[in-house]
Scaffold this motif. Structure first.
Motif, PDB file in Angstrom:
ATOM      1  N   ASP A 148     -52.130  33.296  32.590  1.00  0.00           N
ATOM      2  CA  ASP A 148     -51.386  32.713  31.445  1.00  0.00           C
ATOM      3  C   ASP A 148     -51.496  31.314  31.305  1.00  0.00           C
ATOM      4  O   ASP A 148     -50.679  30.641  31.725  1.00  0.00           O
TER       5      ASP A 148
ATOM      6  N   SER B 108     -50.799  29.673  28.634  1.00  0.00           N
ATOM      7  CA  SER B 108     -50.026  28.761  27.469  1.00  0.00           C
ATOM      8  C   SER B 108     -48.637  28.417  28.279  1.00  0.00           C
ATOM      9  O   SER B 108     -48.061  27.583  27.556  1.00  0.00           O
ATOM     10  N   HIS B 109     -48.201  28.628  29.337  1.00  0.00           N
ATOM     11  CA  HIS B 109     -47.062  28.034  29.874  1.00  0.00           C
ATOM     12  C   HIS B 109     -47.349  26.641  30.425  1.00  0.00           C
ATOM     13  O   HIS B 109     -46.321  25.929  30.704  1.00  0.00           O
TER      14      HIS B 109
ATOM     15  N   TRP C   7     -45.686  23.821  28.767  1.00  0.00           N
ATOM     16  CA  TRP C   7     -44.253  23.471  29.023  1.00  0.00           C
ATOM     17  C   TRP C   7     -43.659  23.402  30.519  1.00  0.00           C
ATOM     18  O   TRP C   7     -43.192  22.451  30.763  1.00  0.00           O
ATOM     19  N   LEU C   8     -44.105  24.411  31.018  1.00  0.00           N
ATOM     20  CA  LEU C   8     -43.288  24.307  32.655  1.00  0.00           C
ATOM     21  C   LEU C   8     -44.012  23.416  33.570  1.00  0.00           C
ATOM     22  O   LEU C   8     -43.386  22.751  34.312  1.00  0.00           O
TER      23      LEU C   8
ATOM     24  N   PHE D  62     -50.185  22.518  21.215  1.00  0.00           N
ATOM     25  CA  PHE D  62     -49.125  23.324  21.801  1.00  0.00           C
ATOM     26  C   PHE D  62     -49.287  24.745  21.577  1.00  0.00           C
ATOM     27  O   PHE D  62     -48.379  25.505  21.784  1.00  0.00           O
ATOM     28  N   LYS D  63     -50.376  25.115  20.556  1.00  0.00           N
ATOM     29  CA  LYS D  63     -50.439  26.437  19.931  1.00  0.00           C
ATOM     30  C   LYS D  63     -51.906  26.731  20.209  1.00  0.00           C
ATOM     31  O   LYS D  63     -52.914  26.869  19.452  1.00  0.00           O
TER      32      LYS D  63
ATOM     33  N   ALA E 109     -50.577  34.678  22.411  1.00  0.00           N
ATOM     34  CA  ALA E 109     -50.685  33.757  23.650  1.00  0.00           C
ATOM     35  C   ALA E 109     -50.811  34.768  24.941  1.00  0.00           C
ATOM     36  O   ALA E 109     -51.102  34.080  25.804  1.00  0.00           O
ATOM     37  N   ASP E 110     -50.594  35.823  24.910  1.00  0.00           N
ATOM     38  CA  ASP E 110     -50.357  36.600  26.176  1.00  0.00           C
ATOM     39  C   ASP E 110     -51.385  37.546  26.167  1.00  0.00           C
ATOM     40  O   ASP E 110     -51.497  38.617  26.864  1.00  0.00           O
TER      41      ASP E 110
ATOM     42  N   ALA F  46     -37.697  27.574  30.141  1.00  0.00           N
ATOM     43  CA  ALA F  46     -38.477  26.668  30.919  1.00  0.00           C
ATOM     44  C   ALA F  46     -39.960  27.168  31.006  1.00  0.00           C
ATOM     45  O   ALA F  46     -40.804  26.523  31.323  1.00  0.00           O
ATOM     46  N   TYR F  47     -40.055  28.702  30.689  1.00  0.00           N
ATOM     47  CA  TYR F  47     -41.567  29.106  30.886  1.00  0.00           C
ATOM     48  C   TYR F  47     -42.522  29.055  29.922  1.00  0.00           C
ATOM     49  O   TYR F  47     -43.530  28.090  30.040  1.00  0.00           O
TER      50      TYR F  47
END
Lengths: 428, 428, 428
Positions: free
Chosen positions: B178, B180-181, B184-185, B209-210, B361-362, C90-91
């Motif tokens: 994954d 896409s995290h 963020w994380l 971010f996309k 995104a998944d 947060a993910y």
């Protein structure tokens, strides 16, 4: 190998189980006497055969063992105050005597007539030797008090300790009647333990790793004979008596005190191991007594204020690989009792006996299970009282002797394996 | 979203489960080589696919992985002594070689003929790279040894660690594919982590971010492509290969070493995360190696003598709200590996996938589950060997490249995502 | 004595249970206001009625209480960042406002239209007094805000604390409406506790151990009257109001502040005890407030940073046998709140009420159970809203008065047991 059904039959001891009913025909060690040291002392929580109980000693020195929980609304009587001949619940002041009889309900105007109908399930609890024994069966089946020799010799000749074991009781018993693991698991101890070393018999033990087992039926259980080679034309015999359901005596070594065990189910996954050391004809020396308190011999060093060993499952028994590797101590675990505990607990709380693979050296274990099964079934189906209840069944000793090869050990040792007051144990 | 049945199918890996059977077709990391550092060293308890096993290394350097429990009466062989070519049970001295074959039963007069019939279930265990790999399936299905690049480069070019994760293996895998995290994380880490910072690609990562996801089937698994905007007319592509069942490689950053993971089920609620870092063409610098040992990059700082992270579920991963609030570290948890662990473990041991809500995104996660399901069913119903077993399936790389907008990433990157000995990773 | 079915009906409060549905008709204390002390502060995990929730306070001071787990893939929002009007996971950065509405999914190109369909289950959370109250039922059933006096007097007149109790809520409630245990369990406290001692009423309490109970129905619950002998021709009455489902006020003592409790199910084996102390017409003195913070009166000393008492089940509440034996403190446990906790928790997580033996002194408990059962059944079968929801049901006081023997307590005390702003409690 047992079927799953038979494994359950022999290991489950809660209320209503067949093996539980069998245990409820005997006096069982419930506490050490030191746990209730004086009149009106603090009550003690006791779990036995999966029942949660409270033990206390009243103002007149009487012992009580009853339901842990107040008949009123179920609060634990452990929080109660032990006073003026009874244990008073801390919640609303209901008070019970040692028979479980409620003797006061403070809020009731007519206290007497109400109390008369309130009684907790309670069991007789009596001091014999250094142990408080409970009888958890029906009153009409209550047998004579225990007659084991270690609780009847003068107090300066005997010492008893206890420890919590995280396994079913049967696993612990099987370790106790299994003489063949001594040459491996306890090899180092024979040379170094102050309560073991120096006996001539140890040499036979360490020079013959293929003991032959002969198991003989006894009125109260079994005599397990382990035969090793001795001098020309002779055998060294170690004889372990087992008295049903859970008492054994380790064969003696020289003039060391004699030791043994009583395994008592707490619940199906835990048991108490009561461990005694006594000498039939002399006082224990201060050095011997100190060694027992320090966890030598078959005793354990417990965490202060508890009966949980310092070396336990959570810390892998403080096993030390360097010691194990050096050969000084085959198992790497310090102490005979904890060596046993480490292996027996490693099998899981209740070992799966459908997977085991027994050998001739396990014949003591095999015969004990058969005898247990027969007794459980006979009690369940015909109400037959099990062996080991009669006082004469309990007056047995272990022995370690050298016999000519052509003698049958049990014939030659009739006297040696019987309690003979004033006569020393038969030991080499 | 999965049905409850499908969630169970993909997450249960014990003996007899369809996914367990699939895992039993592969070589799986069972230990780090450092856990069995020398001949005759201490045996190690290993739990894999819900089986309790014991690993050891004999006097001749051979590795063994077999049932933890002695065939005799079920004592744990962890207490055994590893000596003279075999592991000897501490209880009665039964001895086993690395194939699980019993080679000595001391109490038996005719040792040889008895032993021949006693054999513990055992699995081959071989060292490839810094890992000891086990094959837990039927012998006739044993494949060639692992060919992943990180275990075949010279040892100065590679480093592997491991940590215990308190979640099902699939939750951990899904985090790994994954991409896409990351924005963020792990936002803070891209700027500060010594094994991440400084790469040009990080700028694309932090400014778009996309990401758009394109997932391409591969013989052994998938290539998950994450596309972000780059300079005029170009895209920044991060390509994550997944090789079935549980291997992924994170796309590289500049000339930093390349890292990735192998997730191995301990049981259904725990898994081992094996984490590697390697460089295809140069030695790791001392600073890089030290950073990995200190828990930077995707490694973790573990409690001494264990593989449990210092920051863990019990202490809320030492999450620090002040750091989180400051924006310096979006999650407030220190370290990329533990950031992942904190979120994945927070979902519960086995997340309820009937309640999730997936988005485009998944798509990597969605495709991986589909591929797993097809492979599990094909193996269960037709006996079809699953993808990822063949050596060529394993010779894949991750890549991070900038391509003109009109190029298909997988066409342009055929070489980049293949192992090319002596050729540097494709990375920006 | 209850049947097993009735015991389960009254003790189970998870989603879909009849008692759970009843609790979901009321505003319930969910947190102390101090747990969310400022805008954008750290979110707090809350478990209520067996639901795992997250509470937070946004940038505009609004309170939110919603599912703990992100709608995307189930990560815990406890790890989220509370920022700019919402809580961000947060993910992958999904963001929610206090109504549970998703307001941002960063990876989605068309964020707005996607978010509109994503909403977490959320409950209104409002501050009244020092408590944040949640309403967990259907919106159409949402009642007026709580009207209990202790949350409406000026803040200098009131103080609230909370503690975790390891028992079902009903066990805790039953302790609260049971006035007869005071003379036993709390005997020592009447003489020594700074928030109890010195009241004239204590003398009646300690000189009559056979209180007579008279329980009177009230619109919102019950008034439990406990009658003890006072001067010639008079009775001392202590009146405890219970407002359904879980609110009680202890009868007052002299001019001490008035205290009471709210018991809120966490799950079926744990509850929160909210404890208040307030004075209807004057500020609490600094000494009184300090005593409350130190765990005197009915408050507890908690472990720093938590609401778990320092004295708890794990350490046997630091019960001291010497103190118990001395008679200075009948229970040996320090503090009224922990005396209650020790006994109530000792009954087990959910006491088996099929075994209890109630007496006339338990008539408050008996009547409360009957009223609960009727209300649960009426709600389940006819949809009848239960008592205690209406504001006027909540405007009750406790009282402690001396009345001539021939007066009916409830007739003489209509005013005393009603909230009268500006008028002192009726207390002796």
């Amino acid at each position: 190998m047992l079927t799953r059904e038979l494994n359950e039959l022999l290991t489950q001891t809660g209320p209503g189980t067949p093996m539980g009913e069998l245990f409820r025909r005997y006096w069982l060690p419930a506490l050490l006497a030191e746990e209730l040291p004086e009149d009106d002392c603090a009550p003690v929580r006791v779990k036995l055969l999966s029942e949660r109980l409270i033990a206390f000693r009243d103002s007149h020195g009487r012992y009580g063992l009853m339901d842990e929980f107040c008949a009123h609304r179920g609060a634990s009587l452990w929080f109660g105050r032990n006073e003026h001949g009874g244990l008073r619940c801390a919640y609303h002041g209901w008070k019970y005597d040692v028979t479980g009889q409620c003797v006061e309900v403070p809020s009731e105007p007519d206290n007497g007539s109400f109390c008369g109908n309130v009684k907790l399930r309670a069991y007789p609890l009596v001091k014999v030797g250094d142990i408080l024994w409970a009888f958890m069966g029906e009153p009409q089946h209550q047998p004579s008090l225990p007659e084991f020799e270690f609780v009847h010799v003068p107090s300066e000749q005997t010492y008893t300790s206890k420890r919590w074991q995280e396994s079913n009781w049967l696993q612990a018993l099987e370790g106790g009647i299994d003489s063949s693991h001594v040459s491996w698991l306890h090899a180092g101890a024979l040379k170094s333990d102050p309560l073991f070393k120096g006996a001539k018999g140890n040499q036979y033990n360490m020079s013959d790793f293929k003991p032959f087992f002969e198991v003989v039926d006894a009125p109260g259980g079994l005599f397990v004979g382990a035969r090793r080679n001795a001098e020309e034309g002779h055998y060294y015999w170690r004889i372990t008596p087992w008295v049903m359901p859970a008492f054994t005596v380790v064969p003696p070594r020289g003039d060391h005190p004699v030791h043994g065990h009583f395994w008592v189910p707490i619940d199906d996954e835990n048991c108490w191991v009561y461990t005694f050391d006594y000498h039939p004809v002399r006082a224990l020396t201060p050095e011997e007594r100190q060694a027992m308190m320090d966890g030598f011999g078959v005793h354990s060093e417990n965490m202060p204020g508890t009966y949980r060993p310092v070396q336990n499952k959570e810390n892998d028994y403080l096993m030390d690989r360097a010691t194990q590797r050096s050969g000084e101590n085959f198992s790497g675990v310090r102490g005979i009792a904890i060596q046993d505990a480490s292996l027996q607990e490693s099998m899981g709380p209740i070992v799966d006996r459908t997977k085991e693979r027994l050998v001739p050296a396990d014949s003591g274990i095999i015969k004990a299970r058969q005898k247990l099964r027969r007794a459980v079934v006979a009690l369940r189906d015909q109400g037959t009282p099990p062996p080991g209840i009669e006082p004469e069944h309990q007056r047995v000793r272990s022995a370690a002797v050298v016999l000519p090869k052509d003698e049958a050990f049990i014939e030659s040792c009739r006297d040696a394996v019987s309690v003979r007051p004033g006569v020393r144990q038969s030991s080499i």
